[in-house]
Design a protein around this motif. Sequence first.
Motif, PDB file in Angstrom:
ATOM      1  N   ASN A   2       0.804  -1.223   0.000  1.00  0.00           N
ATOM      2  CA  ASN A   2       0.000   0.000   0.000  1.00  0.00           C
ATOM      3  C   ASN A   2       0.836   1.273   0.000  1.00  0.00           C
ATOM      4  OD1 ASN A   2      -2.369  -1.415  -0.040  1.00  0.00           O
ATOM      5  ND2 ASN A   2      -2.565  -1.468   2.186  1.00  0.00           N
ATOM      6  N   PHE A   3       2.128   1.153   0.276  1.00  0.00           N
ATOM      7  CA  PHE A   3       2.987   2.334   0.333  1.00  0.00           C
ATOM      8  C   PHE A   3       3.001   3.098  -0.991  1.00  0.00           C
ATOM      9  CE2 PHE A   3       7.201   4.268  -0.183  1.00  0.00           C
ATOM     10  CZ  PHE A   3       7.164   5.155   0.885  1.00  0.00           C
ATOM     11  N   LYS A   7      -1.669   8.602  -1.682  1.00  0.00           N
ATOM     12  CA  LYS A   7      -1.789   9.887  -2.373  1.00  0.00           C
ATOM     13  C   LYS A   7      -1.353  10.991  -1.416  1.00  0.00           C
ATOM     14  CE  LYS A   7      -4.257   8.336  -5.954  1.00  0.00           C
ATOM     15  NZ  LYS A   7      -4.089   8.514  -7.322  1.00  0.00           N
ATOM     16  N   THR A   8      -0.645  11.976  -1.939  1.00  0.00           N
ATOM     17  CA  THR A   8      -0.238  13.114  -1.119  1.00  0.00           C
ATOM     18  C   THR A   8      -0.907  14.373  -1.626  1.00  0.00           C
ATOM     19  OG1 THR A   8       1.677  13.625  -2.487  1.00  0.00           O
ATOM     20  CG2 THR A   8       2.022  12.090  -0.664  1.00  0.00           C
TER      21      THR A   8
END
Length: 65
Positions: A2-3, A7-8
């Motif tokens: 999942n890394f 989203k950022t």
Amino acid sequence: MNFFKIKTCWSNAEFILIKLCMASIYILVGSYFHEFFQNYYKVLLVVFGITVIWFVYQWLKKMKA
């Protein structure tokens, strides 16, 4: 993993801080091997210190939001 799907919400302008931070420490480490940057130790340490503090502040602010 999942890394890689995280989203950022960082803008490109905010990434300038971490790039300046990393670039200044790379030059600082590289200057131990070359005398060309020896005159710029203090300037590089100031740039590194300011960008580290600024980046960590921005990161903590984003994490709380």
